[in-house]
Each structure stands twice: as structure tokens, then as C-alpha cells.
Design an enzyme around this catalytic site. Structure first.
Site, PDB file in Angstrom:
ATOM      1  N   CYS A  73       0.852  -1.183   0.000  1.00 29.92           N
ATOM      2  CA  CYS A  73       0.000   0.000   0.000  1.00 29.92           C
ATOM      3  C   CYS A  73       0.891   1.236   0.000  1.00 29.92           C
ATOM      4  O   CYS A  73       1.701   1.412   0.917  1.00 29.92           O
ATOM      5  CB  CYS A  73      -0.864  -0.022   1.264  1.00 29.92           C
ATOM      6  SG  CYS A  73      -1.912   1.426   1.472  1.00 29.92           S
ATOM      7  N   CYS A 184      -1.252   3.535  -6.662  1.00 24.38           N
ATOM      8  CA  CYS A 184      -2.060   2.944  -5.597  1.00 24.38           C
ATOM      9  C   CYS A 184      -2.264   1.495  -6.006  1.00 24.38           C
ATOM     10  O   CYS A 184      -2.537   1.208  -7.181  1.00 24.38           O
ATOM     11  CB  CYS A 184      -3.406   3.665  -5.503  1.00 24.38           C
ATOM     12  SG  CYS A 184      -4.652   2.799  -4.515  1.00 24.38           S
TER      13      CYS A 184
HETATM   14  N1  DGL Z   1      -4.078   0.587  -1.904  1.00 25.16           N
HETATM   15  C1  DGL Z   1      -3.659   1.757  -1.278  1.00 25.16           C
HETATM   16  C2  DGL Z   1      -2.451   2.422  -1.892  1.00 25.16           C
HETATM   17  O1  DGL Z   1      -1.643   1.757  -2.504  1.00 25.16           O
HETATM   18  C3  DGL Z   1      -4.585   2.709  -0.603  1.00 25.16           C
HETATM   19  C4  DGL Z   1      -5.993   2.823  -1.006  1.00 25.16           C
HETATM   20  C5  DGL Z   1      -6.832   3.528   0.040  1.00 25.16           C
HETATM   21  O2  DGL Z   1      -7.141   2.869   1.017  1.00 25.16           O
HETATM   22  O3  DGL Z   1      -7.138   4.706  -0.134  1.00 25.16           O
HETATM   23  O4  DGL Z   1      -2.253   3.584  -1.765  1.00 25.16           O
END
Ligand code: DGL
Length: 263
Positions: A73, A184
Site C-alpha cells: 500500500c 495505488c
Molecule cells: N491501496 C492503497 C495504496 O496503494 C490505498 C488505497 C486507500 O485505502 O485509499 O495507496
């Protein structure tokens, strides 16, 4: 220790795009995955809140005996990876950040777009990344509120997701970006739709495969690569296990046990 699992975590199901790359490169490794779906999206939450969630995940994976920890993430990495590395100096921890360096190398016309969460784009870590690698290119950033929620619902193709995405792509296209960073881990699941919408001339860059390679390097250095065979992946979610069981086949087409994460 060598056969111990690897802990992987994201705010939700987005990190499954990274889990896939890890599994592809390191098929002998047993994988544990926590989706913090009870608190998704992280993109609009405070860094303090996200840091606390990172601490909870780290403690959980320590209890599970994980030999390495992957923050799948971008938003959690910018908020929490420095504290985690300070608190667990001997534990291999892999974070991720938008692929600014490879995108700056790949662009032909010098205009790069970044789709990411508000939290990632506002962070000092992202500003430092631009200072370091994007001095010779123009970078157009675009936060994408609402997109993660649709992907969490398993919506990768509907008119609603297409319409939201179009609004986020328009400024990048108007600026002439020939390379777009998917900053993301949820967004790689939209690649088929993005290809339909953008055609083949715009490069899409994400970091899942690079994260898997970095994990492989860290494990190899410590002689921690598993000989296998891997145990089936195990999943936890802080929201409904039923929902995760329903959408898992869409995002991870292998078997796996899903449990409730109550922390
Ligand atoms: N999947 C996440 C990232 O790589 C975050 C998404 C979220 O929860 O806003 O930033």
C-alpha cells in the site's frame, strides 16, 4: 524460519495486485494477507491513524511468525514505513512508492501523470521522490477519491467506474502525458479498463513486480528463501469475510482461507 510465512498488508483488496506478483516470483513462499477493509480507504485518513494501523498489522504478523513484512500500500508506506523500520530494525520490511524513477526513464515526451491517493500525493515522501527523480520531466498528479471504494466493491468495469476514471484521466490527457503511474495498489485491477479507455500508446507503470523483486533480494541476502512447497495463502479482513470470499475469485484466482481480523 526459512519456511515461515510472509505477511502482506493493504487498506483493502488492492494489495492483492502485489500478492499476485510475489506469488509469481516466489511460488515456494507461504503468504499471509490482511485487508484492513474495515478502515478502507486510507487515502483520506490522517497519517497518525494509518501509522497506528501499520503498528497493529506489524504486531499481528510478528505473532504469526512472519519472516518478512510487505506494506502492499503506497498510502500506508508514506505514513508508516519509517516508524516500522525503526521499531523492527532486524525484520525485512518492504514498502512501496509510486514508480517515479522508472516513469521518468520511460517517458518519450517528458510528461508523466500520477494517479494515487490524496494521502500519497500530499506526503513529504512523495515530494522527496519528485525532487530526486523528476527534475527533468513534467509531472501531473491526480488524486482519485472514490475509486478505491468501487474496486473494493468488486466493480472493475461499470459505467460508474468508467465515468469517475474519465474525470481523473482528462487532466492527464490534456497535459499530454505519455506515461501514467498507477500509484495505488488498487489501480492495477483497472488496467483492462484503462487500456480500453487510453488505447496502447500510453504506458502504464506500477510497482508490484519491483516490490516482489525487492522482497526476493532481502530474503536471499538473509538466506531466508523457502524451498517449498508453499502452504495455501491465508487471508484476514477487518470487514466482512463473506464479502471478501465473494470478490476474492475476481482478484486472486487461487485458493485461500478467509478469516475475520478483529484487531
Ligand atoms: N491501496 C492503497 C495504496 O496503494 C490505498 C488505497 C486507500 O485505502 O485509499 O495507496
Amino acid at each position: 524460519m526459512v519456511e515461515a510465512p510472509i505477511g502482506v498488508f493493504d487498506s483493502g483488496v488492492g494489495g492483492l495486485s502485489v500478492l499476485e506478483e510475489i506469488h509469481r516470483l516466489l511460488p515456494n513462499e507461504s503468504l499471509l494477507y490482511v485487508a484492513d477493509c474495515g478502515h478502507v480507504p486510507y487515502g483520506e485518513k490522517s497519517p497518525e491513524f494509518i501509522r497506528e494501523r501499520c503498528r497493529v498489522m506489524a504486531q499481528f504478523f510478528q505473532q504469526q511468525g512472519a519472516k518478512a513484512f510487505v506494506l502492499a500500500c503506497n498510502t500506508a508506506t508514506v505514513a508508516g514505513v519509517a516508524d516500522l523500520r525503526r521499531d523492527y530494525p532486524d525484520w525485512p520490511i518492504v514498502g512501496m512508492e509510486p514508480a517515479v524513477k522508472p516513469a521518468a526513464a520511460a517517458t518519450r515526451n517528458g510528461v508523466v501523470g500520477v494517479l494515487a491517493t490524496t494521502g500519497t500525493l500530499k506526503s513529504a515522501k512523495f515530494a522527496a521522490l519528485l525532487d530526486r527523480f523528476a527534475t527533468d520531466v513534467q509531472v501531473v498528479t491526480q488524486p482519485c477519491p472514490g475509486l478505491v471504494e468501487l474496486i473494493e466493491a468488486g466493480d472493475l468495469h461499470s459505467p460508474a467506474v468508467r465515468q469517475l476514471l474519465q474525470g481523473y484521466l482528462d487532466p492527464l490527457l490534456a497535459a499530454g502525458c505519455d506515461t501514467i503511474i498507477l500509484g495505488c495498489t488498487h489501480y492495477p485491477f483497472l488496467k483492462p479498463l484503462l487500456r480500453q479507455m487510453l488505447g496502447d500508446d500510453i504506458s502504464l507503470i506500477d510497482t508490484g513486480a519491483a516490490v516482489a523483486r525487492q522482497l526476493q533480494r532481502l530474503l536471499a541476502e538473509r538466506q531466508l528463501l523457502a524451498a517449498g512447497p508453499a502452504r495455501p495463502a491465508q487471508f484476514w479482513t477487518s470487514a466482512s469475510p463473506e464479502h471478501m470470499r465473494n470478490i476474492l475469485p475476481l482478484l486472486w484466482n487461487k485458493s485461500g482461507i478467509v478469516r475475520s481480523f478483529g484487531l
